[in-house]
Design an enzyme around this catalytic site. Structure first.
Site, short mmCIF file in Angstrom:
data_model
loop_
_atom_site.label_atom_id
_atom_site.label_comp_id
_atom_site.label_asym_id
_atom_site.label_seq_id
_atom_site.Cartn_x
_atom_site.Cartn_y
_atom_site.Cartn_z
N CYS A 55 0.55 -0.78 0.08
CA CYS A 55 -0.13 -0.07 0.55
C CYS A 55 0.62 1.83 -0.23
O CYS A 55 2.19 1.54 0.57
CB CYS A 55 -0.70 -0.30 1.43
SG CYS A 55 -2.01 -1.03 0.96
N LEU A 56 0.95 2.51 -0.77
CA LEU A 56 1.13 3.78 -0.66
C LEU A 56 1.09 3.77 0.81
O LEU A 56 1.99 4.46 1.17
CB LEU A 56 0.51 4.33 -1.31
CG LEU A 56 0.54 3.63 -3.03
CD1 LEU A 56 -0.11 4.93 -4.26
CD2 LEU A 56 2.00 3.86 -3.85
#
Length: 299
Positions: A100-101
């Protein structure tokens, strides 16, 4: 008057000149209604193949009904403000979602009636809205129901085009982690073991624990709900836990005292919310008075 007469005759002649008679107009309206019915039926059939839970289907239909992508993104950001705080004790490496960013954590546990209870959080608002969407849509269902959910629903909801490839990938990873945890629970692996802590009755060495009346956690209990509340509180890694059942109360009523380092710096309502998050099912089944203290406040 002359101009009005010309407009009147033009209105009469227009259907004849164009071939679009009142009957044809009525037929066109019926045709469009039929097309809308067919489109709705096709959407319903497509939705039925995605294996959504009733609550998730409700959320997806709500997002799809919004007029444009901008409104959908605003709704996801609003969901972020509605998500519950996740207990710091649950933000472990085992609960971290990879790929995930933003930083995302998801925790799962199984209730006594075999339903999966989820908690999640993120340090970014849009991602928190997405994880809240999943938590809201999948909590309270069986592991089998969660396994049946297909990730394509994000496109059907109208969000796919609004998210960057990185956000889309992160969303898929969140769902994959939830499904993996649900499968582990289905196979008998307890997610609560991710955050082990000694049983409250065994925390005698600390000074604060010595202040508790001997066998306070034993004498007042004896029922399944009592034991379940104690078990859920252990994920907070408490220094002391006291749970007292109030006599002759209907429905069941308890007084709970939890002393834990994770309460440091939090307002009282936030502390109570953390306890209610980890013991959500149990809190819904009884009247519970919560006193949540940081170790320095346990005088």
């Amino acid at each position: 008057p002359r101009q009005g007469a010309m407009l009147f005759f033009a209105a009469l002649l227009l259907p004849v000149a164009t071939g679009f008679t009142p009957a044809a107009w009525s037929g066109a309206l019926l045709s469009r209604r039929h097309e809308r019915r067919l489109a709705f039926s096709a959407r319903s059939d497509e939705l039925a193949t995605m294996g959504l839970t009733p609550r998730l289907e409700e959320i997806v239909n709500g997002l799809r009904s919004l007029p444009d992508d901008k409104m959908r993104v605003k709704q996801v950001l609003y969901l972020a403000t509605q998500g519950s705080e996740m207990a710091p004790a649950l933000k472990t490496s085992e609960n971290k979602v990879p790929g995930c960013l933003s930083v995302v954590h998801v925790h799962a546990c199984l209730s006594d009636d075999g339903l999966v209870e989820l908690a999640g959080d993120s340090d970014a608002q849009l991602t928190k809205g997405l994880v809240t969407l999943l938590i809201d849509g999948l909590s309270g269902y069986t592991p089998e129901e969660i396994q049946a959910v297909k990730p394509d629903f994000i496109k059907f909801a109208g969000l796919g085009a609004s998210l960057t490839p990185g956000r889309n990938n992160g969303f898929m990873n969140m769902l994959a982690v939830i499904k993996r945890k649900a499968l582990a629970l289905q196979n008998g692996s307890c997610e609560a073991a991710d955050a082990p802590a000694p049983a409250p009755a065994e925390v005698a060495p600390t000074a604060s624990a010595a202040k508790a009346p001997p066998a306070a956690a034993k004498a007042s209990g004896g029922d399944a709900l009592y034991e379940a509340i104690l078990a859920k509180c252990r994920v907070l890694k408490p220094e002391r836990v006291e749970l007292t059942k109030r006599p002759a109360k209907e429905p069941l009523a308890y007084d709970l005292v939890v002393v834990a380092a994770c309460f440091e710096g939090l307002a009282l309502e936030k502390r109570e919310q953390l306890v209610k998050t980890v013991a959500r099912k149990e809190v819904s089944e009884c009247e519970l008075t919560i006193t949540a203290l940081a170790p320095a406040e346990d005088a």
